[in-house]
Design an enzyme around this catalytic site. Structure first.
Site, PDB file in Angstrom:
ATOM      1  N   SER A 254       0.832  -1.204   0.000  1.00 21.88           N
ATOM      2  CA  SER A 254       0.000   0.000   0.000  1.00 21.88           C
ATOM      3  C   SER A 254       0.863   1.249   0.000  1.00 21.88           C
ATOM      4  O   SER A 254       2.069   1.200   0.254  1.00 21.88           O
ATOM      5  CB  SER A 254      -0.907   0.012   1.233  1.00 21.88           C
ATOM      6  OG  SER A 254      -0.135   0.180   2.405  1.00 21.88           O
ATOM      7  N   LYS A 255       0.213   2.388  -0.240  1.00 24.90           N
ATOM      8  CA  LYS A 255       0.927   3.665  -0.251  1.00 24.90           C
ATOM      9  C   LYS A 255       1.582   3.953   1.094  1.00 24.90           C
ATOM     10  O   LYS A 255       2.608   4.614   1.179  1.00 24.90           O
ATOM     11  CB  LYS A 255      -0.039   4.793  -0.622  1.00 24.90           C
ATOM     12  CG  LYS A 255      -0.517   4.737  -2.066  1.00 24.90           C
ATOM     13  CD  LYS A 255      -1.489   5.855  -2.374  1.00 24.90           C
ATOM     14  CE  LYS A 255      -1.970   5.776  -3.815  1.00 24.90           C
ATOM     15  NZ  LYS A 255      -2.964   6.814  -4.131  1.00 24.90           N
ATOM     16  N   ARG A 256       0.970   3.431   2.153  1.00 19.13           N
ATOM     17  CA  ARG A 256       1.511   3.697   3.503  1.00 19.13           C
ATOM     18  C   ARG A 256       2.870   3.035   3.726  1.00 19.13           C
ATOM     19  O   ARG A 256       3.593   3.399   4.638  1.00 19.13           O
ATOM     20  CB  ARG A 256       0.518   3.202   4.564  1.00 19.13           C
ATOM     21  CG  ARG A 256      -0.736   4.048   4.679  1.00 19.13           C
ATOM     22  CD  ARG A 256      -1.554   3.669   5.899  1.00 19.13           C
ATOM     23  NE  ARG A 256      -1.990   2.281   5.850  1.00 19.13           N
ATOM     24  CZ  ARG A 256      -3.076   1.864   5.214  1.00 19.13           C
ATOM     25  NH1 ARG A 256      -3.828   2.739   4.550  1.00 19.13           N
ATOM     26  NH2 ARG A 256      -3.407   0.599   5.229  1.00 19.13           N
ATOM     27  N   SER A 257       3.209   2.054   2.879  1.00 20.88           N
ATOM     28  CA  SER A 257       4.487   1.352   3.067  1.00 20.88           C
ATOM     29  C   SER A 257       5.675   2.267   2.787  1.00 20.88           C
ATOM     30  O   SER A 257       6.781   2.011   3.232  1.00 20.88           O
ATOM     31  CB  SER A 257       4.559   0.127   2.145  1.00 20.88           C
ATOM     32  OG  SER A 257       4.679   0.538   0.791  1.00 20.88           O
ATOM     33  N   GLY A 258       5.428   3.336   2.018  1.00 24.48           N
ATOM     34  CA  GLY A 258       6.512   4.278   1.729  1.00 24.48           C
ATOM     35  C   GLY A 258       7.317   3.922   0.500  1.00 24.48           C
ATOM     36  O   GLY A 258       8.129   4.710   0.032  1.00 24.48           O
TER      37      GLY A 258
END
Length: 484
Positions: A254-258
């Site tokens: 996901s985008k939150r993984s960076g």
């Protein structure tokens, strides 16, 4: 043999996700492996998700990664427009939807939102809406009256409710589904735009696409695609569904993984070639154990039959290792150009930055690693005198103090502060004392760097620091040891 034609059909909704980059890469490799064509099509029919500037990101990413398209919005190959909103304005999708209506394979649906909401039900904790074919039974007169009155409508696919539909995927084999599971999906929305599913089928056929590459989340939609191909009497393309990409916890990336997008990775100091190389291996294995591939080598080696069904884990540690291998092999001028901004964030003094870059080239995995390797050049850090001790070198605080006091006048007298001249002067001292080189170099390197680990030896560091700074640091080392 029919010429292979693949396409990458992104939606301009932001940065390019790693999964989308892999789709583009695999589509490119499948085409180029067989000398085929790779097309770019912009799927902007979902106006609510459209992000300003996202189309430019798509072009830039494809250019940086070397995935050069043969046809696209900027390269007309005779089957354009290559932007879906332009195709919609040309009436292409409505034309083909009406052809399906004539065949009885689609129908107008005038149901309002209130009625559609009444059809919702919960399955496995998730609320879904299954359409009940209510409008399929409207008479021709009712339909014409509704259209004449300007009543809002969608056009739905007319799927059977009995029997099964089977389709073939090159990775997952034959998959059969019960037709009762096939909802009558919307083909044309109330705003006149086609749905993703319908536009894909129409465009792929009209553009002569032979191989469709996409993520396995579209496996469940494939029976509906096949029924559309069959309804039109068109040849079904070869399906290549790619496995899911997960993080180390086996959850969807996901985008939150960076590090979910190509731009994220570039900003974090990875180089484009390494990213492409690594992404190619997320779900595909070469015949041998080779891991480092140029794009040209990937074109030769890529066989989509070797794509795995199992989810691919995005391993940042592995990507960093691979990136480090690319940095080691990189031309020095190119490396310096890319490393310079990171070096200048740390070094503000007048020093030979190219020499500093050469020191770290084989020691880093990503560009931000540079800072921790070179910060001592800018300013001598506070350090513990215990660092002068080294069992293997048989170096103690006492021997270190003695050596620093003895080499100080030698280094004070030295005019030439090049690496070779400094090494020669210290080697003469080593020979005179009859000791190992390491015993002498260890305390000098510790004094001039204040660090346990450095990207270069004592004399290379002193060459960059210069005479004045080097001597000041050695005197500081003597002072620290003398105060013990």
């Amino acid at each position: 043999m029919t010429k292979i034609r693949t396409r990458y059909a992104p939606s301009p909704t932001g940065r390019m996700h790693v999964g989308n980059l892999r789709t583009a890469l695999y589509a490119y490799l499948i085409a180029k492996h067989e000398g085929g064509d790779f097309l770019l099509r912009i799927e902007d029919t979902d106006q609510e998700r459209f992000v300003e500037g996202a189309t430019e990101i798509i072009y830039r990413t494809l250019e940086e990664t070397g995935l050069v398209h043969d046809e696209g919005p900027d390269k007309d190959g005779g089957v354009g427009p290559y932007v879906q909103s332009e195709r919609q304005k040309a009436g292409i999708y409505l034309e083909y939807a009406k052809k399906l209506i004539e065949k009885g394979e689609a129908y107008y649906c005038f149901c309002d939102q209130e009625r559609l909401n009444s059809l919702k039900h919960v399955v496995n904790g998730e609320e879904i809406m299954t359409y009940d074919k209510h409008c399929l039974h409207l008479s021709k007169e009712e339909i014409e009256a509704n259209l004449a009155a300007g009543k809002p409508y969608v056009i739905r696919q007319n799927n059977p409710t009995e029997g099964t539909t089977t389709f073939h995927d090159e990775i997952y084999g034959d998959i059969t589904v019960d037709n009762s599971e096939l909802d009558d999906m919307v083909l044309i929305k109330s705003d006149g735009y086609p749905t993703y599913n319908f536009a894909n089928v129409v465009d792929d056929h009209l553009m002569g696409i032979t191989h469709v590459v996409r993520g396995n989340e579209y496996l469940s939609s494939s029976p509906k695609y096949n029924r559309l191909y069959d309804a039109f009497g068109w040849e079904v393309p070869v399906y290549v569904h790619c496995p899911l990409i997960t993080n180390e916890e086996h959850k969807k990336l996901s985008k939150r993984s960076g590090h979910a997008s190509y731009e994220d990775l570039i900003e974090q100091g990875f180089v484009s070639e390494a990213v492409v190389n690594y992404v190619a291996l997320l779900g595909w294995s070469p015949e041998d154990n080779q891991e480092i591939f140029s794009l040209e080598e990937l074109v030769k080696a890529f066989d989509y039959h070797n794509i795995s069904k199992s989810p691919a884990v995005f391993d940042v540690v592995k990507l960093k290792w691979m990136n480090g291998e690319y940095l080691k092999a990189m031309d020095m001028d190119k490396f310096y150009k890319m490393a310079e901004p990171y070096i200048k964030k740390v070094i503000t003094k007048d020093m030979d930055l190219k020499k500093i870059a050469a020191m770290v080239k084989t020691r880093i995995e990503i560009f931000p690693d540079i800072a921790e390797h070179i910060d001592f050049f800018e300013a001598l850090p506070e350090y513990d005198v215990e660092m002068f001790c080294h069992k293997k070198m048989k170096s103690t605080k006492e021997t270190s103090l003695e050596i620093l006091k003895e080499v100080l006048p030698i280094l004070e007298a030295q005019e030439d502060y090049s690496n070779d001249a400094l090494y020669a002067a210290l080697s003469a001292y080593v020979a005179e004392k009859g000791v190992k080189t390491g015993l002498v170099m260890w305390p000098i390197r510790t004094a001039v760097s204040g660090k346990q680990m450095t990207p270069a030896g004592a004399t290379e560091i002193m060459e960059v620091l210069g005479k004045e700074e080097s001597l000041a640091r050695i005197r500081k080392g003597i002072e620290k040891l003398s105060n013990e």
